[in-house]
Design a protein around this motif. Structure first.
Motif, PDB file in Angstrom:
ATOM      1  N   THR A 192       0.864  -1.014  -0.023  1.00 22.83           N
ATOM      2  CA  THR A 192      -0.026   0.085   0.019  1.00 22.83           C
ATOM      3  C   THR A 192       0.889   1.272   0.105  1.00 22.83           C
ATOM      4  O   THR A 192       2.139   0.951   0.225  1.00 22.83           O
ATOM      5  CB  THR A 192      -0.897  -0.070   1.294  1.00 22.83           C
ATOM      6  N   TYR A 193       0.150   2.269  -0.537  1.00 23.39           N
ATOM      7  CA  TYR A 193       1.013   3.567  -0.384  1.00 23.39           C
ATOM      8  C   TYR A 193       0.320   4.963  -0.227  1.00 23.39           C
ATOM      9  O   TYR A 193      -1.015   4.580  -0.605  1.00 23.39           O
ATOM     10  CB  TYR A 193       1.813   3.772  -1.615  1.00 23.39           C
ATOM     11  N   ASN A 194       0.778   5.854  -0.036  1.00 23.46           N
ATOM     12  CA  ASN A 194      -0.146   7.146   0.176  1.00 23.46           C
ATOM     13  C   ASN A 194      -0.462   7.793  -0.978  1.00 23.46           C
ATOM     14  O   ASN A 194      -1.584   8.408  -1.312  1.00 23.46           O
ATOM     15  CB  ASN A 194       0.715   8.357   1.143  1.00 23.46           C
ATOM     16  N   GLU A 195       0.391   7.589  -1.946  1.00 22.87           N
ATOM     17  CA  GLU A 195      -0.028   8.229  -3.298  1.00 22.87           C
ATOM     18  C   GLU A 195       0.385   7.164  -4.450  1.00 22.87           C
ATOM     19  O   GLU A 195       1.344   6.374  -4.178  1.00 22.87           O
ATOM     20  CB  GLU A 195       0.484   9.502  -3.752  1.00 22.87           C
ATOM     21  N   GLU A 196      -0.151   7.132  -5.581  1.00 23.50           N
ATOM     22  CA  GLU A 196       0.186   6.374  -6.651  1.00 23.50           C
ATOM     23  C   GLU A 196       1.508   6.582  -7.043  1.00 23.50           C
ATOM     24  O   GLU A 196       2.345   7.503  -6.911  1.00 23.50           O
ATOM     25  CB  GLU A 196      -0.661   6.525  -8.007  1.00 23.50           C
ATOM     26  N   PRO A 197       2.457   5.277  -7.406  1.00 24.65           N
ATOM     27  CA  PRO A 197       3.805   5.465  -7.778  1.00 24.65           C
ATOM     28  C   PRO A 197       3.856   6.163  -9.074  1.00 24.65           C
ATOM     29  O   PRO A 197       2.992   6.153 -10.036  1.00 24.65           O
ATOM     30  CB  PRO A 197       4.358   3.956  -7.977  1.00 24.65           C
ATOM     31  N   PRO A 198       5.040   7.067  -9.259  1.00 19.44           N
ATOM     32  CA  PRO A 198       5.347   7.740 -10.514  1.00 19.44           C
ATOM     33  C   PRO A 198       5.608   6.783 -11.753  1.00 19.44           C
ATOM     34  O   PRO A 198       5.757   5.462 -11.486  1.00 19.44           O
ATOM     35  CB  PRO A 198       6.734   8.356 -10.138  1.00 19.44           C
ATOM     36  N   GLU A 199       5.175   7.168 -12.901  1.00 17.56           N
ATOM     37  CA  GLU A 199       5.103   6.150 -13.949  1.00 17.56           C
ATOM     38  C   GLU A 199       6.714   5.991 -14.263  1.00 17.56           C
ATOM     39  O   GLU A 199       7.722   6.762 -14.124  1.00 17.56           O
ATOM     40  CB  GLU A 199       4.706   7.129 -15.133  1.00 17.56           C
ATOM     41  N   PRO A 200       6.913   4.912 -14.568  1.00 18.30           N
ATOM     42  CA  PRO A 200       8.307   4.446 -14.743  1.00 18.30           C
ATOM     43  C   PRO A 200       8.862   5.292 -16.159  1.00 18.30           C
ATOM     44  O   PRO A 200       8.117   5.804 -16.844  1.00 18.30           O
ATOM     45  CB  PRO A 200       8.396   2.911 -15.455  1.00 18.30           C
ATOM     46  N   LYS A 201      10.168   5.384 -16.260  1.00 14.94           N
ATOM     47  CA  LYS A 201      10.644   6.060 -17.260  1.00 14.94           C
ATOM     48  C   LYS A 201      11.549   5.152 -18.384  1.00 14.94           C
ATOM     49  O   LYS A 201      11.984   4.202 -17.726  1.00 14.94           O
ATOM     50  CB  LYS A 201      11.731   7.261 -16.900  1.00 14.94           C
ATOM     51  N   LYS A 202      12.181   5.709 -19.286  1.00 15.22           N
ATOM     52  CA  LYS A 202      12.942   4.827 -20.154  1.00 15.22           C
ATOM     53  C   LYS A 202      14.359   5.318 -20.098  1.00 15.22           C
ATOM     54  O   LYS A 202      14.468   6.661 -20.141  1.00 15.22           O
ATOM     55  CB  LYS A 202      12.517   4.832 -21.375  1.00 15.22           C
ATOM     56  N   CYS A 203      15.384   4.620 -20.162  1.00 21.41           N
ATOM     57  CA  CYS A 203      16.826   4.928 -20.357  1.00 21.41           C
ATOM     58  C   CYS A 203      16.906   5.596 -21.807  1.00 21.41           C
ATOM     59  O   CYS A 203      16.454   5.034 -22.667  1.00 21.41           O
ATOM     60  CB  CYS A 203      17.790   3.718 -20.208  1.00 21.41           C
ATOM     61  N   VAL A 204      17.501   6.799 -21.829  1.00 25.47           N
ATOM     62  CA  VAL A 204      17.529   7.338 -23.201  1.00 25.47           C
ATOM     63  C   VAL A 204      18.657   6.888 -24.233  1.00 25.47           C
ATOM     64  O   VAL A 204      18.905   6.972 -25.265  1.00 25.47           O
ATOM     65  CB  VAL A 204      18.290   8.922 -22.977  1.00 25.47           C
ATOM     66  N   TYR A 205      19.585   5.744 -23.212  1.00 26.62           N
ATOM     67  CA  TYR A 205      20.588   5.354 -24.143  1.00 26.62           C
ATOM     68  C   TYR A 205      19.989   3.730 -24.612  1.00 26.62           C
ATOM     69  O   TYR A 205      20.299   3.454 -25.768  1.00 26.62           O
ATOM     70  CB  TYR A 205      21.938   5.172 -23.420  1.00 26.62           C
ATOM     71  N   CYS A 206      19.564   3.025 -23.835  1.00 26.22           N
ATOM     72  CA  CYS A 206      19.331   1.619 -24.194  1.00 26.22           C
ATOM     73  C   CYS A 206      17.890   1.217 -24.087  1.00 26.22           C
ATOM     74  O   CYS A 206      17.272   0.126 -24.418  1.00 26.22           O
ATOM     75  CB  CYS A 206      19.902   0.736 -23.178  1.00 26.22           C
TER      76      CYS A 206
END
Length: 352
Positions: free
Chosen positions: A56-70
């Motif tokens: 559980t968490y107080n707020e939704e987790p941030p959206e994942p990001k992509k590595c700009v290199y791979c």
């Protein structure tokens, strides 16, 4: 809760920096990796794992990001209170995602960390300079540069074919003074400067411009905000003796500490007056302390070698020389700390 978050964030950052430092040195072993990961798991968990395990968490987790290199998916970590880990609850998500471990990303983050480290070292250096300058203002009142010495700059030095080498050495020294200072790591371990020897030893006959060039170095650095003390050996000792007056606000230890810590100490005309036994011991203590700490020093003198040792050896009541041990050690230290600049030519005062 905010205090706990700050503490945990600092712990994560510290461990991350240590791991990246070890990685960059090529010494990262599987054993240490496992140990570090186990330690970090006590207070953080990656968002994809937390979602899969039903945390559980107080707020939704941030959206994942992509590595700009791979193009690897990079998840955010959530902070967990170690004392309440069984509750399987995340109270704060870290704003930045995990760092990618691909080659290009690692190079990028190594540069980012190096830039941050350089900025922090510069901040610490400026704060240290400010602290030292405040102590100089309080305990010594000024840098020791007064009257005509204030006008002895590189701009007012008359360069000719004879003295141009000495001028260039002095000017280059002042222009690159940052390279002469030792490095201090966060745990206050002193590291040698980038350039050694990191001092200058001007020798030569009277009236050849030694003091002018030494004062020019001091004046340039002072204008740039670098604390400098520039005095004759006798004036340095006299300032210490003033502390023996009980009305003086400074102690001998205070003055000695300033002489040892100031970024640049300039001792003009050393050997012009023979010191007492106390003076010889004190001068050696100052120079040796700077030697041990890799602190730069600039010295001018009309003497060299055995003659300088003789001039630095105190005389007894009968007028006979006492032990030359401190004088020998002082000169030996100066020769090791400083690059020599010989200025043996006709005095400019005679030409007038």
């Amino acid at each position: 809760m905010e205090q706990i978050a700050n503490i945990l964030t600092q712990m994560i950052d510290s461990q991350q920096e240590q791991r990246e430092k070890t990685l960059s040195q090529g010494l990262y072993e599987q054993k240490s990796s496992t140990s570090t990961n186990q330690s970090e798991e006590q207070f953080k968990i990656r968002s994809d794992i937390a979602i899969a395990e039903g945390w559980t968490y107080n707020e939704e987790p941030p959206e994942p990001k992509k590595c700009v290199y791979c193009n690897k998916t990079l998840y955010h970590y959530g902070l967990v209170n170690p004392l309440e880990k069984q509750a399987r609850h995340i109270f704060l998500w870290l704003p930045e995602p995990e760092r990618c471990d691909c080659g290009q990303a690692r190079k990028y983050w190594e540069q980012v960390d190096a830039d941050k480290k350089a900025e922090e070292e510069e901040r610490i250096r400026r704060e240290e300079q400010k602290r030292i300058q405040q102590r100089i203002n309080k305990l010594i009142k000024d840098s020791g540069i007064r009257g005509r010495f204030l006008n002895r700059t590189f701009e007012t030095f008359q360069v000719n074919d004879v003295n141009k080498h000495a001028y260039r050495v002095a000017k280059d020294y002042a222009d690159n003074f940052a390279l002469m200072l030792p490095k201090k790591s966060p745990n206050v371990i002193i590291q040698p400067p980038e350039k050694e020897p990191n001092g200058l030893f001007f020798t030569g006959s009277y009236g050849t411009g030694k003091t002018h060039l030494a004062a020019a170095i001091a004046n340039k650095l002072l204008r740039e905000g670098v604390p400098v003390i520039c005095m004759t050996m006798i004036d340095l000792l006299a300032r210490i003796k003033q502390t023996y007056d009980r009305s003086d606000e400074a102690t001998e230890a205070d003055i000695m500490r300033i002489y040892e810590e100031v970024p640049l100490l300039v001792i003009d005309d050393i050997g012009s007056e023979q010191p007492t036994e106390w003076g010889a011991t004190t001068i050696y203590a100052i120079i040796n302390a700077r030697y041990e700490a890799y602190m730069p020093i600039v010295v001018t003198t009309n003497y060299a070698g055995d003659e300088l040792i003789r001039r630095m050896t105190p005389l007894g009541p009968s007028g006979r020389p006492l032990s030359s041990k401190n004088a020998e050690k002082t000169v030996d230290r100066l020769y090791e700390m400083c690059a020599g600049v010989e200025m043996n030519w006709e005095s400019w005062r005679v030409k007038r």
